[in-house]
Design an enzyme around this catalytic site. Structure first.
Site: not given
Ligand code: 5GP
Length: 148
Positions: A107, A109
């Site tokens: 993903h 951001h």
């Molecule tokens: P990472 O740290 O893996 O790059 O980002 C994962 C992101 O997913 C985090 O910013 C976290 O807040 C978000 N996130 C985690 N669980 C959920 C969810 O169930 N729904 C949504 N919309 N975002 C989520």
């Protein structure tokens, strides 16, 4: 879970893609889905994910999905900037737990940034659902006007 490992089809983003978990969707096409982060680092924090790639990270994603995701990131970033008028926008992508990755479906951001804000990579506070719904409506409207 880190850089190497099997794709887990039960991860939360895979469930969102399959419609088994909810999200505040702001944009979708055949290849990508964009939705609001539930734990936003700033107002407008949006995630963009490929729908067809069972890829945990940048090393695994196929070229077509990567292109489509990147194009969608640009589209959503344009809408966010027009709608929210931030002073800056951070586009970030983490690979592996030591790099900050917590959900193992690739993903990107998109994080609106404002003067004087601290640049964390994770937030601990869940967003207010009413606020997310309002923001979702604003961004959907703006994206529709950009793509019309
Ligand atoms: P990472 O740290 O893996 O790059 O980002 C994962 C992101 O997913 C985090 O910013 C976290 O807040 C978000 N996130 C985690 N669980 C959920 C969810 O169930 N729904 C949504 N919309 N975002 C989520």
């Amino acid at each position: 879970m880190s850089l190497q490992g099997d794709y887990d089809s039960q991860n939360i983003f895979a469930k969102i893609i399959r419609g088994e978990a909810p999200c505040y969707k702001v944009y979708e096409d055949d290849d990508v889905l964009a939705f609001l982060d539930l734990f936003p680092q700033s107002y407008g924090h949006t995630l963009v994910i490929p729908k067809k790639a069972a890829a945990r990270n940048l090393l695994e994603i196929d070229a077509d999905s990567l292109c489509q995701m990147t194009l969608a990131v640009q589209k959503v970033t344009r809408a966010l900037v027009e709608e929210l008028q931030p002073a800056g926008v951070q586009v970030a992508q983490f690979n592996g737990a030591p790099a900050g990755q917590t959900v193992f479906h690739i993903h990107m951001h998109i994080i609106p940034r404002h003067e004087g804000e601290s640049l964390g990579i994770h937030a601990s506070q869940k967003a207010d659902p009413v606020e997310l719904e309002r923001l979702q409506a604003r961004l959907v409207r703006r994206l529709n006007s950009l793509t019309a």
